[in-house]
Scaffold this active site. Structure first.
Site, mmCIF file in Angstrom:
data_model
loop_
_atom_site.group_PDB
_atom_site.id
_atom_site.type_symbol
_atom_site.label_atom_id
_atom_site.label_comp_id
_atom_site.label_asym_id
_atom_site.label_seq_id
_atom_site.Cartn_x
_atom_site.Cartn_y
_atom_site.Cartn_z
ATOM 1 N N THR A 153 0.864 -1.289 -0.030
ATOM 2 C CA THR A 153 -0.007 0.040 -0.034
ATOM 3 C C THR A 153 0.866 1.057 -0.030
ATOM 4 O O THR A 153 2.088 1.133 0.548
ATOM 5 C CB THR A 153 -0.817 0.141 1.185
ATOM 6 O OG1 THR A 153 -0.003 0.069 2.322
ATOM 7 C CG2 THR A 153 -1.843 -1.257 1.363
ATOM 8 N N SER A 275 17.739 0.671 -26.702
ATOM 9 C CA SER A 275 18.121 1.894 -26.922
ATOM 10 C C SER A 275 19.029 2.176 -28.041
ATOM 11 O O SER A 275 20.123 1.414 -28.224
ATOM 12 C CB SER A 275 18.876 2.618 -25.627
ATOM 13 O OG SER A 275 19.458 3.810 -25.685
ATOM 14 N N LYS A 281 20.440 -2.040 -22.941
ATOM 15 C CA LYS A 281 19.073 -1.624 -22.623
ATOM 16 C C LYS A 281 18.046 -2.535 -23.169
ATOM 17 O O LYS A 281 18.317 -3.006 -24.381
ATOM 18 C CB LYS A 281 18.441 -0.154 -23.204
ATOM 19 C CG LYS A 281 19.269 0.854 -22.333
ATOM 20 C CD LYS A 281 18.690 1.083 -20.976
ATOM 21 C CE LYS A 281 17.987 2.240 -20.870
ATOM 22 N NZ LYS A 281 17.041 2.313 -19.519
ATOM 23 N N GLU A 288 5.026 1.007 -21.270
ATOM 24 C CA GLU A 288 4.869 2.414 -21.158
ATOM 25 C C GLU A 288 3.720 2.967 -22.225
ATOM 26 O O GLU A 288 3.109 3.882 -21.982
ATOM 27 C CB GLU A 288 6.218 2.922 -21.504
ATOM 28 C CG GLU A 288 7.184 2.629 -20.398
ATOM 29 C CD GLU A 288 8.679 2.686 -20.929
ATOM 30 O OE1 GLU A 288 8.971 3.817 -21.229
ATOM 31 O OE2 GLU A 288 9.266 1.580 -21.124
ATOM 32 N N TYR A 315 -30.819 16.361 -34.563
ATOM 33 C CA TYR A 315 -29.506 16.235 -34.980
ATOM 34 C C TYR A 315 -29.010 17.671 -35.084
ATOM 35 O O TYR A 315 -29.381 18.852 -35.448
ATOM 36 C CB TYR A 315 -29.587 15.387 -36.381
ATOM 37 C CG TYR A 315 -28.266 15.546 -37.114
ATOM 38 C CD1 TYR A 315 -27.445 14.513 -36.743
ATOM 39 C CD2 TYR A 315 -27.558 16.325 -37.729
ATOM 40 C CE1 TYR A 315 -26.015 14.321 -37.291
ATOM 41 C CE2 TYR A 315 -26.196 16.312 -38.483
ATOM 42 C CZ TYR A 315 -25.614 15.201 -38.078
ATOM 43 O OH TYR A 315 -24.298 15.113 -38.795
HETATM 44 N N1 ARG Z 1 -21.845 13.251 -41.842
HETATM 45 C C1 ARG Z 1 -22.817 13.518 -40.845
HETATM 46 C C2 ARG Z 1 -22.445 12.813 -39.503
HETATM 47 O O1 ARG Z 1 -21.333 12.144 -39.539
HETATM 48 C C3 ARG Z 1 -24.127 12.763 -41.334
HETATM 49 C C4 ARG Z 1 -24.827 13.658 -42.312
HETATM 50 C C5 ARG Z 1 -25.910 14.307 -41.751
HETATM 51 N N2 ARG Z 1 -25.539 15.699 -42.293
HETATM 52 C C6 ARG Z 1 -26.607 16.624 -41.946
HETATM 53 N N3 ARG Z 1 -26.296 17.733 -42.772
HETATM 54 N N4 ARG Z 1 -27.910 16.195 -41.705
HETATM 55 O O2 ARG Z 1 -23.032 13.151 -38.365
#
Ligand code: ARG
Length: 464
Positions: A153, A275, A281, A288, A315
């Site tokens: 520890t 190395s 080495k 790492e 979106y």
């Molecule tokens: N290339 C976009 C993405 O990876 C998907 C396209 C959606 N684009 C848009 N203009 N609605 O999310």
């Protein structure tokens, strides 16, 4: 070719196209995009948008395109993204029939489906690799059963433990990683197709047919959530980051244990690197690098969370930034798991060095206190007395506790008797921790049997 030229009177500026295009990295999703397009064609046939004969033509074109992707001959051009590329080629090859594929879908539900499929495949692959690594840990624990080493520890000598117990601690971390990835996978396993751009589509697409065709276990419940949800990617990146953290802790121990001051562990020469300047080495570079790569794995998780946090529904183009981190995380984690398992397979532990080290640093001081507790002394006082014994040893130049004479010990507490020496041996210290989860040999053997059984069940489950 663009998917959206109609309302524009001007060409997009070149630098805007360059800046917004994702083809450079999302071509990685070509296979998934073709599968999604194939399922979509079948669903369009079911609802009468494509005739059976048109659908056949689409399927056969998609098959050709799939082959081209595999052979790396797919005619990608200056497309905005992989979805545009696939659509362009379909239209080039099928004309009007190809142009119908856009019906009842958007790149928004398409990219969500592609990414889910990609991550489900990667997760399955990672689960296999994790189980493979756990197999190696169990083998090492079995081969080295009975080897005693110092447990630490604060990186200071603490109490003796079995090497197998130490190795099985990593088994437990990776077992939780398996659970996490399996859970993440179950949340990826929902098909978002039919969500359209955000509101759902105005065609009677059979969403269950789409899901089944692609091997999804279910469908998403809300079109607005479906096109903007990347929780499943965050789940993946968290599981990947934490797995890397576990690999990094193991890597750190490999580095320490390969240091000649420890010399607990040798990896096969083929797994070390030299190395350019110092001829002697043989460095643990691979361990790492695992430690180093973990930084970027954590970074990918943080990047995604920060990218998501300010987005209004639904979106937004920000979401395009989800991909590079996810692709890199999957690729890096796979190679880290692979190399760790391969290197550990060559590991040779130096039993003598470990046991020698366990004899230094008064790892049996707790047992001296426990001895007095057995004689009826409260632990608080017993701790004090055992501390005094250690101090006496230090004053005599660091001799071990078992070198004190019975008279020395009786000066500290008269209840010491000849049998104290037996309880100070490393074997006895280890044997005393005999409860579930403890380091007593019987408990570790029990844990090993359980681990073996778990691995068998898990391997069978992965084969299904
Ligand atoms: N290339 C976009 C993405 O990876 C998907 C396209 C959606 N684009 C848009 N203009 N609605 O999310």
């Amino acid at each position: 070719m663009k998917l959206w030229g109609g309302r524009f009177g001007k060409e997009t500026e070149h630098i805007v196209h360059e800046f917004t295009s994702s083809l450079r990295f999302d071509r990685h999703l070509a296979r998934q995009d073709l599968r999604v397009t194939r399922a979509h064609a079948l669903a369009l046939r079911e609802c009468g948008v494509l005739s059976p004969e048109e659908c056949e033509r689409v399927l056969s074109a998609l098959e050709d395109m799939g082959r081209e992707v595999e052979e790396d001959t797919f005619p990608f051009a200056d497309d905005e993204d992989v979805h545009s590329a696939v659509e362009r080629v379909l239209v080039e090859r099928l004309g009007e029939v190809g142009a119908k594929l856009r019906t009842a879908r958007s790149r928004n539900d398409q990219v969500a489906a592609d990414l889910r499929l990609y991550l489900m495949e990667e997760t399955t692959e990672i689960l296999h690799l994790l189980v493979g690594l756990m197999q190696v840990l169990v083998e090492l624990a079995e081969e080295n059963l009975g080897v005693i080493m110092p447990g630490f520890t604060h990186l200071q000598p603490a109490q003796p433990v079995l090497l197998s117990h130490h190795l099985l601690a990593y088994f437990e971390m990776f077992r939780r990683d398996v659970e996490r990835f399996a859970q993440a996978r179950s949340r990826m396993d929902k098909c978002p197709l039919g969500s359209g751009a955000l509101a759902g589509v105005g065609y009677p697409l059979d969403r269950w047919l789409l899901a089944e065709e692609l091997g999804f276990g279910g469908i998403t419940s809300n079109s607005m959530d479906a096109v903007s949800d990347r929780d499943f990617a965050a789940d993946f990146l968290y599981a990947a980051a934490l797995t890397s953290v576990h690999l990094s802790r193991l890597a750190e121990e490999i580095v320490l244990w390969m240091n000649p001051r420890f010399a607990f562990l040798r990896l096969d020469e083929a797994y070390t690197t030299g190395s350019s300047l110092m001829p002697q080495k043989a460095n643990p570079d691979l361990a790492e690098l695992i430690r180093g790569k973990t930084g970027r794995m954590v970074g990918h998780l943080v990047s995604l969370l920060v990218m998501l946090k300010g987005q209004p529904l639904t979106y937004n183009r920000d979401l395009q930034e989800d991909k590079e981190g996810v692709f890199d995380a999957a690729e890096q984690l796979r190679s880290m798991l692979e190399i760790t398992a391969a290197a550990l397979r060559t590991a040779e532990f130096d039993r003598e060095r470990m046991e020698e080290a366990a004899l230094e640093g008064y790892l049996n001081a707790t047992d001296l206190a426990d001895y007095l507790v057995a004689k009826g002394i409260p632990f608080l006082m017993a701790h004090e007395k055992a501390g005094k014994a250690v101090r006496l040893c230090l004053e005599r130049g660091g001799i071990p506790l078992e070198s004190l004479s019975l008279d020395d010990l009786r000066d500290i507490d008269p209840s010491f008797e000849e049998d104290v020496y037996r309880c100070l041996s490393l074997q006895e210290c280890v044997r005393a921790r005999d409860l579930p989860g403890g380091t007593a040999p019987g408990r570790v053997e029990e844990a090993l049997r359980e681990a073996r059984g778990w691995l068998e069940t898990e391997s069978l489950r992965l084969q299904r």
